[in-house]
Design an enzyme around this catalytic site. Structure first.
Site, PDB file in Angstrom:
ATOM      1  CB  ILE A  10      13.142  46.390  30.837  1.00 47.03           C
ATOM      2  CG1 ILE A  10      12.268  45.354  31.534  1.00 47.03           C
ATOM      3  CG2 ILE A  10      13.977  47.138  31.857  1.00 47.03           C
ATOM      4  CD1 ILE A  10      13.072  44.257  32.232  1.00 47.03           C
ATOM      5  N   GLY A  11      13.867  47.989  28.257  1.00 50.33           N
ATOM      6  CA  GLY A  11      14.837  48.877  27.619  1.00 50.33           C
ATOM      7  C   GLY A  11      15.391  48.225  26.368  1.00 50.33           C
ATOM      8  N   GLY A  13      18.938  48.152  23.432  1.00 46.39           N
ATOM      9  CA  GLY A  13      20.331  48.514  23.147  1.00 46.39           C
ATOM     10  C   GLY A  13      20.665  48.012  21.766  1.00 46.39           C
ATOM     11  CB  SER A  14      23.868  47.818  19.963  1.00 44.98           C
ATOM     12  OG  SER A  14      24.519  47.161  21.020  1.00 44.98           O
ATOM     13  N   GLY A  16      19.304  44.523  20.783  1.00 44.89           N
ATOM     14  CA  GLY A  16      17.883  44.214  20.648  1.00 44.89           C
ATOM     15  C   GLY A  16      17.180  44.819  21.840  1.00 44.89           C
ATOM     16  CE  LYS A  33      21.685  41.169  26.606  1.00 49.89           C
ATOM     17  NZ  LYS A  33      22.986  40.933  27.189  1.00 49.89           N
ATOM     18  CG  ASP A 143      31.554  47.743  30.421  1.00 50.24           C
ATOM     19  OD1 ASP A 143      32.106  48.823  30.730  1.00 50.24           O
ATOM     20  OD2 ASP A 143      30.548  47.680  29.692  1.00 50.24           O
TER      21      ASP A 143
HETATM   22  C1  ED8 Z   1      16.713  53.065  32.271  1.00 54.35           C
HETATM   23  N1  ED8 Z   1      15.881  52.167  33.058  1.00 54.35           N
HETATM   24  C2  ED8 Z   1      16.674  51.600  34.152  1.00 54.35           C
HETATM   25  C3  ED8 Z   1      15.908  50.654  34.991  1.00 54.35           C
HETATM   26  C4  ED8 Z   1      15.208  49.549  34.233  1.00 54.35           C
HETATM   27  O1  ED8 Z   1      16.168  48.573  33.877  1.00 54.35           O
HETATM   28  C5  ED8 Z   1      16.050  47.289  34.380  1.00 54.35           C
HETATM   29  C6  ED8 Z   1      15.031  46.921  35.282  1.00 54.35           C
HETATM   30  C7  ED8 Z   1      14.962  45.589  35.754  1.00 54.35           C
HETATM   31  C8  ED8 Z   1      15.920  44.654  35.311  1.00 54.35           C
HETATM   32  N2  ED8 Z   1      16.103  43.328  35.598  1.00 54.35           N
HETATM   33  C9  ED8 Z   1      17.147  42.878  34.928  1.00 54.35           C
HETATM   34  N3  ED8 Z   1      17.660  43.897  34.184  1.00 54.35           N
HETATM   35  C10 ED8 Z   1      18.769  43.792  33.365  1.00 54.35           C
HETATM   36  C11 ED8 Z   1      19.057  44.519  32.214  1.00 54.35           C
HETATM   37  C12 ED8 Z   1      20.271  44.173  31.637  1.00 54.35           C
HETATM   38  O2  ED8 Z   1      20.868  44.726  30.502  1.00 54.35           O
HETATM   39  C13 ED8 Z   1      20.198  45.803  29.818  1.00 54.35           C
HETATM   40  C14 ED8 Z   1      20.216  47.106  30.553  1.00 54.35           C
HETATM   41  C15 ED8 Z   1      21.378  47.464  31.212  1.00 54.35           C
HETATM   42  C16 ED8 Z   1      21.446  48.659  31.924  1.00 54.35           C
HETATM   43  C17 ED8 Z   1      20.337  49.502  31.976  1.00 54.35           C
HETATM   44  C18 ED8 Z   1      19.166  49.174  31.302  1.00 54.35           C
HETATM   45  C19 ED8 Z   1      19.086  47.981  30.582  1.00 54.35           C
HETATM   46  C20 ED8 Z   1      17.803  47.682  29.864  1.00 54.35           C
HETATM   47  F1  ED8 Z   1      18.015  47.493  28.572  1.00 54.35           F
HETATM   48  F2  ED8 Z   1      17.232  46.617  30.378  1.00 54.35           F
HETATM   49  F3  ED8 Z   1      16.980  48.708  30.008  1.00 54.35           F
HETATM   50  C21 ED8 Z   1      20.921  43.182  32.353  1.00 54.35           C
HETATM   51  C22 ED8 Z   1      22.244  42.594  32.054  1.00 54.35           C
HETATM   52  N4  ED8 Z   1      22.849  42.922  30.938  1.00 54.35           N
HETATM   53  O3  ED8 Z   1      22.764  41.793  32.843  1.00 54.35           O
HETATM   54  S1  ED8 Z   1      20.012  42.718  33.672  1.00 54.35           S
HETATM   55  C23 ED8 Z   1      16.902  45.044  34.419  1.00 54.35           C
HETATM   56  C24 ED8 Z   1      16.983  46.354  33.937  1.00 54.35           C
HETATM   57  C25 ED8 Z   1      14.519  50.147  33.013  1.00 54.35           C
HETATM   58  C26 ED8 Z   1      15.372  51.059  32.215  1.00 54.35           C
END
Ligand code: ED8
Length: 282
Positions: A10-11, A13-14, A16, A33, A143
């Site tokens: 899905i995405g 970050g620092s 992983g 994650k 945050d």
């Molecule tokens: C850029 N683009 C945005 C939409 C998608 O991101 C998603 C889609 C479905 C998800 N279900 C749970 N999460 C969570 C991700 C997350 O932390 C990482 C994150 C934060 C903000 C934007 C993107 C991410 C990514 F790394 F997943 F991409 C959650 C948390 N920390 O609670 S929950 C989704 C994210 C695809 C990317």
């Protein structure tokens, strides 16, 4: 982790990366994650343990749900299974609205506000615990920003990413701010302690941004941004939005944190009570 089938990333970050996974037993979809802890400093490891300890106790319909954690010592990996939010994050939705020039409907903004207030109330109040919901002391999120608000398939909001959050039962909760400057409150600029009302300020900023598609305070330099935040002057909302919505948001963006309403007071607002009476969208 053999009980999950890996799907797309899905995405990243620092920390992983985050991957979509399917539970083999019932086909249910989750977000996983995946963290390589060799790349983390001792401080980051401690922060991760603290985040997981917070998340496991937070069970609320408007907080991204943590399910389980798995440590693979052989590969130095930690896997955290979380709720999958079909609608992605609010920052991406706002970006898309800005691009297409399509504003949010006021009713949708009230709904998001009501749901995030419920989530924040759960964090701020703390919970003595029962068999259904976990017990936890009051928690500051620290945050709150559109990137940390996730949406399910029916556009219901879920507060996520407690990576910077703090339990309020220790001596260290009043720490230096490490969040995002656009959503930083006046008390943090004057280097006062982060408190529950700083989370309320950040939520007020999100509501403003949903209405105008821009954060309320923007500037070219950190110093100019700080000055704007401390003055607390915002541009009016587009005329399609009601005075009622403007007033609630204005209260949340009061410069003096003592003057901002707490979650309990905001949850008593007639419009918010009306939204909550309808329950989450199905
Ligand atoms: C850029 N683009 C945005 C939409 C998608 O991101 C998603 C889609 C479905 C998800 N279900 C749970 N999460 C969570 C991700 C997350 O932390 C990482 C994150 C934060 C903000 C934007 C993107 C991410 C990514 F790394 F997943 F991409 C959650 C948390 N920390 O609670 S929950 C989704 C994210 C695809 C990317």
């Amino acid at each position: 982790m053999d009980s999950y089938e890996s799907l797309n990333v899905i995405g990243s970050g620092s920390f992983g990366l985050i991957r979509k996974v399917r539970r083999k037993s019932d086909g249910k979809i989750f977000a996983r994650k995946e963290i390589d802890y060799r790349k983390m400093s001792e401080r980051e490891r401690k922060q991760l343990v603290a985040e997981v300890n917070i998340l496991r106790e937070l069970r609320h319909p408007h907080i991204v749900r943590y399910y389980e954690r798995h440590v693979d010592k052989g590969n130095s990996m930690i896997y955290i299974i979380m709720e999958y939010c079909e609608g992605g994050d609010l920052a991406a939705v706002i970006r898309k609205a800005r691009k297409t020039g399509q504003r949010f409907q006021e009713a949708h903004i009230w709904n998001i506000l009501a749901q995030l207030l419920l989530a924040l109330h759960e964090c701020h109040q703390g919970s003595p615990g029962s068999s259904k919901s976990g017990s936890h002391p009051p928690i500051l999120h620290r945050d709150i920003k559109p990137d940390n608000v996730f949406l399910d398939g029916s556009h219901n909001a879920k507060l996520g990413d407690f990576g910077l959050s703090r339990l309020m039962d220790g001596a260290d909760f009043a720490q230096t701010y490490v969040g995002t400057p656009f959503y930083m409150s006046p008390e943090l600029i004057s280097e006062s302690a982060y408190n529950k009302k700083s989370d309320i300020w950040a939520l007020g900023c999100i509501i403003y941004e949903m209405c105008t598609l821009e954060p309320p305070f923007q500037a070219r330099t950190q110093t100019q941004l700080a000055a704007k935040i401390q003055r607390g002057i915002i541009e009016p909302l587009p005329s399609q939005f009601s005075r009622e919505l403007y007033q609630v948001m204005r209260e949340m963006l009061r410069v003096k944190h003592e003057m901002r309403p707490c979650t309990s007071a905001l949850l008593e607002h007639p419009k918010i009570m009306q939204c909550l009476g309808q329950g989450p969208r199905q």
